[in-house]
Design an enzyme around this catalytic site. Sequence first.
Site, PDB file in Angstrom:
ATOM      1  N   CYS A 312       0.825  -1.211   0.000  1.00 50.21           N
ATOM      2  CA  CYS A 312       0.000   0.000   0.000  1.00 50.21           C
ATOM      3  C   CYS A 312       0.862   1.265   0.000  1.00 50.21           C
ATOM      4  O   CYS A 312       1.510   1.555  -0.993  1.00 50.21           O
ATOM      5  CB  CYS A 312      -0.997  -0.040   1.153  1.00 50.21           C
ATOM      6  SG  CYS A 312      -2.395   1.089   0.936  1.00 50.21           S
ATOM      7  N   HIS A 396      -3.896  -5.428  -0.133  1.00 47.44           N
ATOM      8  CA  HIS A 396      -3.599  -5.958   1.198  1.00 47.44           C
ATOM      9  C   HIS A 396      -3.740  -7.482   1.231  1.00 47.44           C
ATOM     10  O   HIS A 396      -4.822  -8.018   1.473  1.00 47.44           O
ATOM     11  CB  HIS A 396      -4.542  -5.340   2.235  1.00 47.44           C
ATOM     12  CG  HIS A 396      -4.182  -3.941   2.606  1.00 47.44           C
ATOM     13  ND1 HIS A 396      -3.330  -3.635   3.644  1.00 47.44           N
ATOM     14  CD2 HIS A 396      -4.531  -2.759   2.046  1.00 47.44           C
ATOM     15  CE1 HIS A 396      -3.182  -2.328   3.731  1.00 47.44           C
ATOM     16  NE2 HIS A 396      -3.900  -1.770   2.767  1.00 47.44           N
ATOM     17  N   GLU A 398      -2.786  -9.531   3.439  1.00 47.84           N
ATOM     18  CA  GLU A 398      -3.070 -10.046   4.792  1.00 47.84           C
ATOM     19  C   GLU A 398      -4.551 -10.028   5.138  1.00 47.84           C
ATOM     20  O   GLU A 398      -4.974 -10.656   6.114  1.00 47.84           O
ATOM     21  CB  GLU A 398      -2.300  -9.226   5.830  1.00 47.84           C
ATOM     22  CG  GLU A 398      -2.945  -7.925   6.263  1.00 47.84           C
ATOM     23  CD  GLU A 398      -2.942  -6.838   5.197  1.00 47.84           C
ATOM     24  OE1 GLU A 398      -3.722  -5.876   5.312  1.00 47.84           O
ATOM     25  OE2 GLU A 398      -2.134  -6.954   4.236  1.00 47.84           O
TER      26      GLU A 398
END
Length: 421
Positions: A312, A396, A398
């Site tokens: 990001c 993202h 995760e």
Amino acid sequence: MNTPAPSGATGVLVLADGSTIWGKGFGAEGEAVGEVCFHTAMTGYQEIMTDPSFAGQIINFTFPHIGNVGANYEDVEADNPHALGCVVRQDVTAPSNFRAVQTFVEWMKANGRIGLSGIDTRALTRLIRLQGAPNGVIAFSEDGQFDLDALREKARAWPGLEGMDLAKEVTTRQTHRWQGGLWHLGEGYASTPSPRRGEGGGEGVRHSSELPDARPPHPTLSPEGEGLQGDTRPHVVAIDYGAKRNIFRNLEAAGARVTVLPATATFDEVMAHEPDGFFLSNGPGDPAATGAYAVPVIRQMLETKKPLFGICLGHQMLAIAVGGQTAKMHQGHRGANHPVKRLEDGRVEITSMNHGFAVDAESLPDHVRQTHISLFDGSNCGIELTDRPAFSVQYHPEANPGPQDSIYLFGKFVDQLGKDE
């Protein structure tokens, strides 16, 4: 002069163009000014509200049933919420989930965040899509009295996120060794060190539903070197520009040990920890503004030719560090259902995104190749350097929206650590 709200309205969203949107306030009374954006995820509102990347922003949730599973002390990405407030379609109802320990209304009030319900979120989303993300003020008053002129002026006067460095406001205040692995139902978060993915779960903490007085799990602030005797896992130094905790958990699960440093850490401070590789985290604000002090350090990291991974904001600043440019997006990408194409094999990953700035692919130099693109608008979503082990993604991995379409990136990074140059 105070202006009374329409019958039953106790909250208002006032935009910089003077638009006034009435609703029913919940959470904490008060007012807050920031950028209004929309988020399309159907789950994870606690994670979204606590994501440091949302500092300075008011979230318009497109999914109508926000708050229906309540709140707990595990589904958080930071100690406190960073989003200023939220706008929802339906009234927040009583929670319907066995993990809930609070209602969402109670959680918002306890954390000083303002919510508005009863809003036509589709109309607001359409406005943002057509006109771009506006500045606005969200306000809640039990008596329904508001100084609309003052709120409009506050919205107009707010400078906006472009040119704003917010990483310094949300970063960790001290260096610490990250402790804690992935979450498992009935076990909570695994203790550290975590096994490599696929080798089974570690010993966990008890579930939040069993601990009504528990508080959010957080990293233990360990002195440098404490508890590392005999720990042979490769060592990652992570720069925290506003990191989500689950990133560090996934780095641990992939087989690394992680030391977290503040956003303003110098290159000498980073290298004092003898890292095998570097991680650049997500975060809020304008990457060019944060890059004023972060990019020179990143360039020195790249000179070591040790592996580097960014997510990001970290992705955007890596691009700047190698000569690329970033730009403010019209509406941004925020949601858990964004398709991204991996260019090397054409595979499509369903990803989670939260960014209002993007890397200009045309500005990238010859030694940087584009690895991923958005299938919504073709914008850049990943880069990789061809002359050293450094790569980054805009999305993202995760957050597991695919649910694990992109989790391989953590293994890719950790597998590079400690290898000969």
